[in-house]
Design a protein around this motif. Structure first.
Motif, PDB file in Angstrom:
ATOM      1  N   SER A 281       8.740   8.652  43.604  1.00  0.00           N
ATOM      2  CA  SER A 281      10.090   8.885  43.068  1.00  0.00           C
ATOM      3  C   SER A 281      10.545   7.742  42.160  1.00  0.00           C
ATOM      4  O   SER A 281      11.740   7.586  41.913  1.00  0.00           O
ATOM      5  N   ASP A 282       9.596   6.954  41.658  1.00  0.00           N
ATOM      6  CA  ASP A 282       9.907   5.956  40.640  1.00  0.00           C
ATOM      7  C   ASP A 282       9.776   6.620  39.272  1.00  0.00           C
ATOM      8  O   ASP A 282       8.757   7.266  38.990  1.00  0.00           O
ATOM      9  N   ILE A 283      10.766   6.430  38.420  1.00  0.00           N
ATOM     10  CA  ILE A 283      10.752   7.150  37.147  1.00  0.00           C
ATOM     11  C   ILE A 283      11.668   6.466  36.135  1.00  0.00           C
ATOM     12  O   ILE A 283      12.642   5.815  36.521  1.00  0.00           O
ATOM     13  N   MET A 284      11.338   6.592  34.853  1.00  0.00           N
ATOM     14  CA  MET A 284      12.236   6.132  33.791  1.00  0.00           C
ATOM     15  C   MET A 284      13.373   7.128  33.627  1.00  0.00           C
ATOM     16  O   MET A 284      13.191   8.335  33.818  1.00  0.00           O
ATOM     17  N   LEU A 285      14.518   6.623  33.219  1.00  0.00           N
ATOM     18  CA  LEU A 285      15.709   7.456  33.129  1.00  0.00           C
ATOM     19  C   LEU A 285      15.521   8.604  32.133  1.00  0.00           C
ATOM     20  O   LEU A 285      15.974   9.722  32.376  1.00  0.00           O
ATOM     21  N   LYS A 286      14.853   8.366  31.028  1.00  0.00           N
ATOM     22  CA  LYS A 286      14.641   9.426  30.033  1.00  0.00           C
ATOM     23  C   LYS A 286      13.769  10.545  30.588  1.00  0.00           C
ATOM     24  O   LYS A 286      13.981  11.727  30.274  1.00  0.00           O
ATOM     25  N   ASP A 287      12.815  10.193  31.446  1.00  0.00           N
ATOM     26  CA  ASP A 287      11.960  11.206  32.060  1.00  0.00           C
ATOM     27  C   ASP A 287      12.712  11.968  33.145  1.00  0.00           C
ATOM     28  O   ASP A 287      12.478  13.173  33.350  1.00  0.00           O
ATOM     29  N   LEU A 288      13.605  11.282  33.825  1.00  0.00           N
ATOM     30  CA  LEU A 288      14.460  11.942  34.810  1.00  0.00           C
ATOM     31  C   LEU A 288      15.367  12.958  34.127  1.00  0.00           C
ATOM     32  O   LEU A 288      15.538  14.085  34.611  1.00  0.00           O
ATOM     33  N   ALA A 289      15.929  12.587  32.998  1.00  0.00           N
ATOM     34  CA  ALA A 289      16.774  13.513  32.233  1.00  0.00           C
ATOM     35  C   ALA A 289      15.967  14.738  31.813  1.00  0.00           C
ATOM     36  O   ALA A 289      16.472  15.873  31.851  1.00  0.00           O
ATOM     37  N   ALA A 290      14.713  14.527  31.423  1.00  0.00           N
ATOM     38  CA  ALA A 290      13.861  15.639  31.001  1.00  0.00           C
ATOM     39  C   ALA A 290      13.581  16.597  32.150  1.00  0.00           C
ATOM     40  O   ALA A 290      13.543  17.823  31.963  1.00  0.00           O
ATOM     41  N   ILE A 291      13.404  16.063  33.360  1.00  0.00           N
ATOM     42  CA  ILE A 291      13.175  16.917  34.531  1.00  0.00           C
ATOM     43  C   ILE A 291      14.397  17.791  34.793  1.00  0.00           C
ATOM     44  O   ILE A 291      14.284  18.994  35.044  1.00  0.00           O
ATOM     45  N   ALA A 292      15.588  17.190  34.748  1.00  0.00           N
ATOM     46  CA  ALA A 292      16.815  17.957  34.970  1.00  0.00           C
ATOM     47  C   ALA A 292      16.994  19.022  33.894  1.00  0.00           C
ATOM     48  O   ALA A 292      17.381  20.162  34.185  1.00  0.00           O
ATOM     49  N   ALA A 293      16.699  18.665  32.646  1.00  0.00           N
ATOM     50  CA  ALA A 293      16.831  19.623  31.544  1.00  0.00           C
ATOM     51  C   ALA A 293      15.860  20.780  31.706  1.00  0.00           C
ATOM     52  O   ALA A 293      16.226  21.952  31.500  1.00  0.00           O
ATOM     53  N   GLU A 294      14.647  20.480  32.103  1.00  0.00           N
ATOM     54  CA  GLU A 294      13.638  21.533  32.312  1.00  0.00           C
ATOM     55  C   GLU A 294      14.070  22.476  33.427  1.00  0.00           C
ATOM     56  O   GLU A 294      13.931  23.702  33.310  1.00  0.00           O
ATOM     57  N   SER A 295      14.611  21.911  34.497  1.00  0.00           N
ATOM     58  CA  SER A 295      15.048  22.736  35.631  1.00  0.00           C
ATOM     59  C   SER A 295      16.189  23.669  35.246  1.00  0.00           C
ATOM     60  O   SER A 295      16.333  24.749  35.824  1.00  0.00           O
ATOM     61  N   ALA A 296      17.003  23.249  34.284  1.00  0.00           N
ATOM     62  CA  ALA A 296      18.164  24.048  33.877  1.00  0.00           C
ATOM     63  C   ALA A 296      17.892  24.888  32.635  1.00  0.00           C
ATOM     64  O   ALA A 296      18.745  25.681  32.229  1.00  0.00           O
TER      65      ALA A 296
END
Length: 363
Positions: A281-296
């Motif tokens: 669960s370690d991640i860069m913030l930009k990649d975290l944003a991409a995960i949320a965007a993909e999910s939505a």
């Protein structure tokens, strides 16, 4: 359907409740929890009540909080259970309520997101120092079996560039002469206060250090970046990134955070601090944003933060925690960051009605 009735949420609660922990330590015991309606606290209450109902644990749970209406909305299904009791109280005042002997004292109450650090800096510091001292004093008077003080990854400060992972003994840089320093410095002071009570009052205290935690129990007004990403995803909006997104942090899904907390509470060593963290669960913030965007099914957009947000943001660009010490106790994380974020969004969508999100303990 309310989020805590969702099948995935109930599955998470049972997953933690069924872990092979020494639950007998809580049998016929009492637990006092400050911050019981927060992200971590509310999930912990659900786990303990599940043990009571499904495993006949018979543990009495006392919740401290300032907002009884909020607590009743969240815990109405326990409200008349003799093993559950809410006590209206401000932890910045000494607790004088006449209670039975309290065995475990858990201090979770704290401001935990950027806008609160900036808009209520005095309250942020007070909860972590004055509130903690009141809880420690109460624990000492009641000869509590154990106290747990919820600390934070923020105590490590900024990475000095000499390590990839923060072990529990690491100490990075914090400039105390800033508004933002109120949160990490008061957490550091809180840990020192715990050590003082261990040696002077002979209390047994453990210190779980939480990472940036998230999950369906998040407060509706939480302003942490991950909470904003999830809120936008649930609402079907684009994910707003307010920086270049190269910050590299540890995150923890709430079920894993609470299971880690329980391993520390029931198996940890007196006086020790433990990181609740897992590298998946370690991640860069930009990649975290991409995960949320993909999910939505949305995109990531960039926006300059407003002044209040900017004042509360951490300046640390790399804050990854080493969870080896906790794993040695027997803990193991269940969810990686991608699974946890998607699960959170799926659960919270159940309360998204008529374009208004009605989720989280901030109701």
């Amino acid at each position: 359907m309310r989020f805590f009735e969702h099948e995935h949420y109930l599955e998470d609660v049972r997953l933690v409740s069924d872990q092979l922990l020494p639950w007998e330590k809580l049998q016929n015991r009492s637990v006092l929890i400050s911050g019981g309606t927060g992200l971590i606290g509310s999930f912990l209450v659900d786990v303990l009540m599940n043990r009571n109902m499904d495993h006949m644990m018979s543990c009495r749970i006392y919740i401290l909080g300032r907002d009884e209406k909020k607590a009743k909305r969240r815990f109405d299904h326990y409200w008349h259970d003799e093993r559950f009791r809410f006590i209206a109280h401000d932890i910045n005042r000494p607790l004088i309520e006449e209670l039975e002997k309290i065995d475990y004292v858990i201090h979770l109450a704290s401001n935990t997101h950027p806008v609160k650090y900036a808009s209520d800096p005095i309250g942020t510091i007070a909860a972590n120092i004055t509130g903690l001292q009141n809880m420690l004093g109460f624990a000492s008077q009641h000869q509590a079996v154990r106290v747990a003080f919820a600390s934070s990854n923020e105590v490590y400060g900024e990475n000095r560039g000499d390590t990839e992972l923060f072990e529990e003994g690491y100490c990075g840089y914090i400039n105390p002469n800033t508004l933002r320093a109120g949160y990490p410095e008061s957490k550091r002071c809180g840990e020192a206060l715990c050590q003082a009570y261990i040696h002077q009052k002979h209390l047994d205290i453990v210190i779980p250090r939480f990472t940036r935690s998230y999950g369906p129990t998040m407060l509706r007004d939480d302003t942490k970046a991950i909470s904003q990403f999830i809120r936008n995803a649930v609402n079907g909006k684009d994910i707003v990134l307010k920086s270049e997104g190269y910050q590299h942090y540890s995150y923890t899904y709430v079920a894993d955070a609470v299971s880690g907390f329980l391993w520390i509470l029931l198996c940890g060593k007196n006086g020790e601090a433990y990181n609740i963290a897992d590298s998946a669960s370690d991640i860069m913030l930009k990649d975290l944003a991409a995960i949320a965007a993909e999910s939505a099914g949305k995109k990531v957009v960039f926006e300059i933060p407003d002044a209040a947000e900017a004042k509360g943001y951490s300046t640390a660009t790399k804050a990854r925690l080493d969870g080896a010490k906790l794993r040695e106790l027997g803990w193991k994380a269940r969810y990686d960051i991608k699974t946890g974020v998607k699960r959170t969004i799926d659960i919270l969508k159940c309360e998204n009605r008529n374009g208004q999100v009605l989720y989280g303990t901030g109701l």
